[in-house]
Motif scaffolding. Structure first.
Motif, PDB file in Angstrom:
ATOM      1  N   LYS A   1       6.725   7.988   6.136  1.00 44.10           N
ATOM      2  CA  LYS A   1       6.563   7.048   5.023  1.00 44.10           C
ATOM      3  C   LYS A   1       5.390   7.470   4.136  1.00 44.10           C
ATOM      4  O   LYS A   1       5.481   7.438   2.905  1.00 44.10           O
ATOM      5  CB  LYS A   1       6.338   5.634   5.555  1.00 44.10           C
TER       6      LYS A   1
ATOM      7  N   ASN B   1      11.933   7.467  10.121  1.00 39.38           N
ATOM      8  CA  ASN B   1      11.300   6.234   9.641  1.00 39.38           C
ATOM      9  C   ASN B   1       9.916   6.010  10.256  1.00 39.38           C
ATOM     10  O   ASN B   1       9.482   4.878  10.454  1.00 39.38           O
ATOM     11  CB  ASN B   1      12.196   5.022   9.937  1.00 39.38           C
TER      12      ASN B   1
ATOM     13  N   THR C   1       4.679  -0.901  -2.579  1.00 32.44           N
ATOM     14  CA  THR C   1       4.423  -0.431  -1.212  1.00 32.44           C
ATOM     15  C   THR C   1       3.531   0.800  -1.225  1.00 32.44           C
ATOM     16  O   THR C   1       2.615   0.939  -0.402  1.00 32.44           O
ATOM     17  CB  THR C   1       5.750  -0.099  -0.504  1.00 32.44           C
TER      18      THR C   1
ATOM     19  N   TYR D   1      14.096   9.633   6.344  1.00 33.16           N
ATOM     20  CA  TYR D   1      14.577   8.267   6.541  1.00 33.16           C
ATOM     21  C   TYR D   1      15.076   8.049   7.970  1.00 33.16           C
ATOM     22  O   TYR D   1      14.985   6.947   8.508  1.00 33.16           O
ATOM     23  CB  TYR D   1      15.706   7.955   5.555  1.00 33.16           C
TER      24      TYR D   1
ATOM     25  N   ASN E   1       5.703   6.175  10.475  1.00 25.75           N
ATOM     26  CA  ASN E   1       4.635   5.920   9.506  1.00 25.75           C
ATOM     27  C   ASN E   1       4.210   7.208   8.812  1.00 25.75           C
ATOM     28  O   ASN E   1       3.856   7.208   7.630  1.00 25.75           O
ATOM     29  CB  ASN E   1       3.431   5.279  10.201  1.00 25.75           C
TER      30      ASN E   1
END
Length: 314
Positions: A168, A163, A186, A160, A165
């Motif tokens: 993620k 953050n 998402t 986190y 890509n």
């Protein structure tokens, strides 16, 4: 001389048929998908039967001749299999054997010599929480639980904080064990044309459980038609595996014996590159290996936007 010729023929056959071994972990997640006709019955009972038929003598599931440094992988695979059996209230004796294996080998969690599977610090605690939801009592102490959840918090904090890509996508690929932390709408942005998430049966099965997505269902049905009741850990893998074979043969200096097979692989890769095929473009490792092999083999290719975008996404 005959043995050399036999070896050459054996390698040539490998280009035509890539064997993927069954993953107990992924098969367990597919086994947990409920039938749309009844939430009390599995959609894929054959996967459940496969788990019942393939527990190892030590109570674990997974590799038969396992390297001692892969105990964490066995713990994860065994817990997933236990969850699947518990989900459908079958195999009580096998569940007990599996729990005994976890209790006996849990110390491997803190063993720095153990190889940690990708995402283990997130996946294993997530499955422990699923076990709680099922009222399944695991043979773990409060100290054990504190340890694994501490590892998970540290790993999540790391992801986190950046953050990116890439992080993620990494977390999305572990969504089967993210529980309430998963944002499935998402996550579905990562769905591929074949209906899967990351070409992963386990992640795709989790998406099907939560969202009842038709394309996820079709992917799993196709996989089971191809492989029977046990699924591999990733599918398809043909492109990357073929490229690895080409790379290995070139590095060993014996590629001249397999010119036809290698040219066939590279020609197909070249075609996929210019079509922007997601099998290449969405995977950093495959994309980079494709570019290097095509470039060094004399194909007219440049990094262009495709390779740049791939590296940015990762």
């Amino acid at each position: 001389m005959q043995s050399v010729e036999r070896s050459k023929e054996s390698i040539k056959k490998m280009f035509d048929k890539i064997e993927l071994s069954v993953s107990s972990y992924d098969t367990a997640w597919v086994a947990m998908v409920p039938s749309p006709d009844s939430p009390h019955a599995p959609l894929f009972p054959g996967c459940l039967k496969w788990l019942l038929d393939n527990q190892l003598d030590d109570g674990s599931w997974g590799l038969l001749h396992r390297n001692p440094s892969l105990t964490k992988d066995a713990l994860s695979t065994t817990l997933a299999s236990i969850l699947a059996l518990t989900r459908w209230s079958v195999g009580e004796g096998q569940v007990k054997k599996g729990l005994h294996f976890i209790e006996s080998n849990f110390g491997s969690i803190n063993d720095m010599k153990q190889r940690s599977p990708v995402g283990f610090d997130i996946i294993f605690p997530g499955m422990v929480e699923y076990a709680r939801d099922m009222d399944l009592v695991l043979p773990l102490t409060s100290s054990d639980l504190d340890t694994i959840f501490c590892y998970r918090d540290l790993e999540l904090e790391r992801c986190y904080r950046s953050n990116s890509n890439g992080n993620k996508a990494y977390l999305a690929s572990l969504s089967e064990a993210m529980g309430g932390l998963s944002d499935w709408k998402t996550i579905m942005n990562y769905q591929r044309k074949n209906g899967s998430l990351f070409n992963s049966p386990s992640t795709t099965a989790a998406a099907l459980i939560h969202l009842h997505d038709t394309n996820c269902l079709h992917y799993l049905q196709m996989l089971l038609m191809k492989y029977g009741d046990g699924v591999p850990t990733i599918y398809p893998l043909d492109v990357y595996t073929h490229l690895q074979m080409v790379d290995s043969l070139q590095k060993m200096g014996i590629d001249r014996y397999f010119n036809n097979e290698i040219n066939r692989v590279l020609d197909e890769t070249y075609r996929q590159w210019f079509q922007g095929d997601e099998v290449i473009i969405l995977d950093l490792t495959t994309c980079a290996l494709s570019f290097r092999l095509l470039r060094t083999s004399g194909y007219d290719i440049s990094p262009g936007i495709k390779l740049i975008k791939t590296f940015r996404v990762q």
